[in-house]
Design a protein around this motif. Sequence first.
Motif, PDB file in Angstrom:
ATOM      1  N   PRO A  96       0.819  -1.303   0.043  1.00  0.00           N
ATOM      2  CA  PRO A  96       0.134   0.133   0.143  1.00  0.00           C
ATOM      3  C   PRO A  96       0.695   1.259  -0.146  1.00  0.00           C
ATOM      4  CG  PRO A  96      -1.029  -1.565   1.552  1.00  0.00           C
ATOM      5  CD  PRO A  96       0.398  -2.083   1.224  1.00  0.00           C
ATOM      6  N   THR A  97       2.078   1.025   0.450  1.00  0.00           N
ATOM      7  CA  THR A  97       2.944   2.288   0.629  1.00  0.00           C
ATOM      8  C   THR A  97       3.752   2.430  -0.873  1.00  0.00           C
ATOM      9  OG1 THR A  97       4.613   1.375   1.662  1.00  0.00           O
ATOM     10  CG2 THR A  97       3.118   2.420   2.943  1.00  0.00           C
ATOM     11  N   PHE A  98       3.378   1.679  -1.755  1.00  0.00           N
ATOM     12  CA  PHE A  98       4.046   1.666  -3.135  1.00  0.00           C
ATOM     13  C   PHE A  98       5.558   1.237  -3.052  1.00  0.00           C
ATOM     14  CE2 PHE A  98       1.442   4.416  -6.075  1.00  0.00           C
ATOM     15  CZ  PHE A  98       0.206   4.011  -5.424  1.00  0.00           C
ATOM     16  N   GLN A  99       5.676   0.364  -2.094  1.00  0.00           N
ATOM     17  CA  GLN A  99       7.152  -0.195  -1.954  1.00  0.00           C
ATOM     18  C   GLN A  99       6.936  -1.327  -2.940  1.00  0.00           C
ATOM     19  OE1 GLN A  99       9.396   1.179  -0.510  1.00  0.00           O
ATOM     20  NE2 GLN A  99      11.208  -0.438  -0.507  1.00  0.00           N
ATOM     21  N   ILE A 100       7.970  -1.631  -3.914  1.00  0.00           N
ATOM     22  CA  ILE A 100       7.970  -2.799  -4.804  1.00  0.00           C
ATOM     23  C   ILE A 100       8.729  -3.887  -4.008  1.00  0.00           C
ATOM     24  CG2 ILE A 100       8.758  -3.517  -6.924  1.00  0.00           C
ATOM     25  CD1 ILE A 100       8.735  -0.608  -7.912  1.00  0.00           C
ATOM     26  N   VAL A 101       7.943  -4.994  -4.120  1.00  0.00           N
ATOM     27  CA  VAL A 101       8.466  -6.308  -3.262  1.00  0.00           C
ATOM     28  C   VAL A 101       8.703  -7.447  -4.213  1.00  0.00           C
ATOM     29  CG1 VAL A 101       7.551  -5.408  -1.218  1.00  0.00           C
ATOM     30  CG2 VAL A 101       6.252  -6.807  -2.558  1.00  0.00           C
ATOM     31  N   PRO A 129      19.132   0.038  -3.632  1.00  0.00           N
ATOM     32  CA  PRO A 129      18.854  -0.364  -2.152  1.00  0.00           C
ATOM     33  C   PRO A 129      17.436  -0.768  -2.078  1.00  0.00           C
ATOM     34  CG  PRO A 129      20.317   1.391  -2.342  1.00  0.00           C
ATOM     35  CD  PRO A 129      19.810   1.204  -3.637  1.00  0.00           C
ATOM     36  N   GLU A 130      16.916  -1.313  -1.154  1.00  0.00           N
ATOM     37  CA  GLU A 130      15.755  -1.888  -0.903  1.00  0.00           C
ATOM     38  C   GLU A 130      14.916  -0.373  -0.539  1.00  0.00           C
ATOM     39  OE1 GLU A 130      13.021  -4.599   2.213  1.00  0.00           O
ATOM     40  OE2 GLU A 130      14.963  -4.855   1.893  1.00  0.00           O
ATOM     41  N   ARG A 131      15.264   0.272   0.176  1.00  0.00           N
ATOM     42  CA  ARG A 131      14.676   1.652   0.574  1.00  0.00           C
ATOM     43  C   ARG A 131      14.324   2.223  -0.903  1.00  0.00           C
ATOM     44  NH1 ARG A 131      15.858   6.738   0.546  1.00  0.00           N
ATOM     45  NH2 ARG A 131      14.893   8.155   2.035  1.00  0.00           N
ATOM     46  N   ASP A 132      14.837   2.334  -1.751  1.00  0.00           N
ATOM     47  CA  ASP A 132      14.751   2.907  -3.188  1.00  0.00           C
ATOM     48  C   ASP A 132      13.867   2.228  -4.050  1.00  0.00           C
ATOM     49  OD1 ASP A 132      16.025   5.076  -2.040  1.00  0.00           O
ATOM     50  OD2 ASP A 132      17.948   4.147  -3.041  1.00  0.00           O
ATOM     51  N   ARG A 133      13.129   1.115  -3.744  1.00  0.00           N
ATOM     52  CA  ARG A 133      12.455   0.338  -4.486  1.00  0.00           C
ATOM     53  C   ARG A 133      10.841   0.843  -4.206  1.00  0.00           C
ATOM     54  NH1 ARG A 133      14.881  -5.612  -2.977  1.00  0.00           N
ATOM     55  NH2 ARG A 133      17.262  -4.989  -3.550  1.00  0.00           N
ATOM     56  N   ASN A 134      10.629   1.993  -4.553  1.00  0.00           N
ATOM     57  CA  ASN A 134       9.411   2.754  -4.080  1.00  0.00           C
ATOM     58  C   ASN A 134       9.001   3.393  -5.377  1.00  0.00           C
ATOM     59  OD1 ASN A 134       7.865   4.933  -3.059  1.00  0.00           O
ATOM     60  ND2 ASN A 134       7.519   3.401  -1.197  1.00  0.00           N
ATOM     61  N   MET A 135       7.723   3.096  -5.703  1.00  0.00           N
ATOM     62  CA  MET A 135       7.262   3.998  -6.950  1.00  0.00           C
ATOM     63  C   MET A 135       7.253   5.523  -6.487  1.00  0.00           C
ATOM     64  SD  MET A 135       4.157   1.723  -8.289  1.00  0.00           S
ATOM     65  CE  MET A 135       3.724   2.915  -9.396  1.00  0.00           C
TER      66      MET A 135
END
Length: 267
Positions: free
Chosen positions: A118-123, A140-146
């Motif tokens: 829901p927070t647009f984090q790509i998993v 980085p995992e943190r930057d995998r966000n739309m």
Amino acid sequence: MATTTLPEFLRVRRERLHPVSTERRRTPGLRREEVAARAGVSVTWYTWLEQGRGGVPSDDVLERLARALELDDTNREMLFLLAHARPPPRRHTPPAEVTPTLQRVLDNLHVPAFVKTPTFQIVAWNRAAVAVIGDYTAIPERDRNMLRRVFHPEAAKFLPHGDDMRRTCLAAFRVDIARAGASEEAAALVDELMEASADFRQLWAEYELYTHGVRYRRLVRPNVGELVFETSVFSVDDSDGLSMFVFSPADDASARGVEQLLRELGE
């Protein structure tokens, strides 16, 4: 076939419960007074509910009835739909993990697709997404966000119509986090982008709300040019807020572009 009613639902679920006592009973399941005691409501009021004259229960009472009747998530949702004509509030739990089955669905798609929270984090994502959008394992995992990607200062390099993308993504984000319930992760992301991006601050103040729907997206890739996609978003059943984002080429040229990028990825 008649529509299920709240009184019928309550009665059927009550009768399916097994009492702890071994005494002989003339009727199946729990008695009304036993369910009322479990839920912390009066026997009279619960009896009225099963008779269709108890009024509209509050969310708190429905949650207590769900526990008293030992309802699973599907039946809890049905209880709220029958009582309030809407789903129950989301429980504040972390999004479900991506299952091997869900990853296989992604891998069997030959167009770009990924799964987001829901927070647009790509998993999760597939090979076509790597070819067209980029390799998420390389960042980085943190930057995998739309949202972080579309509001990044360099987003214009690959988003020729970034203004529309930012506007519609943020509007859908607001809907998604409202459905999921307040979370520290969502609040922290909003605070971060409010500080870092003037575009984000402007659009956040406009308070636009859209669901994802079907939208056209344009991406620019070296050696291929502009690719046009129809994007669709599908909720992942039996997960807590996960959804799948699918990019379907909108024309033959875009389909050929995806094929070319996939070939180049394999070289």
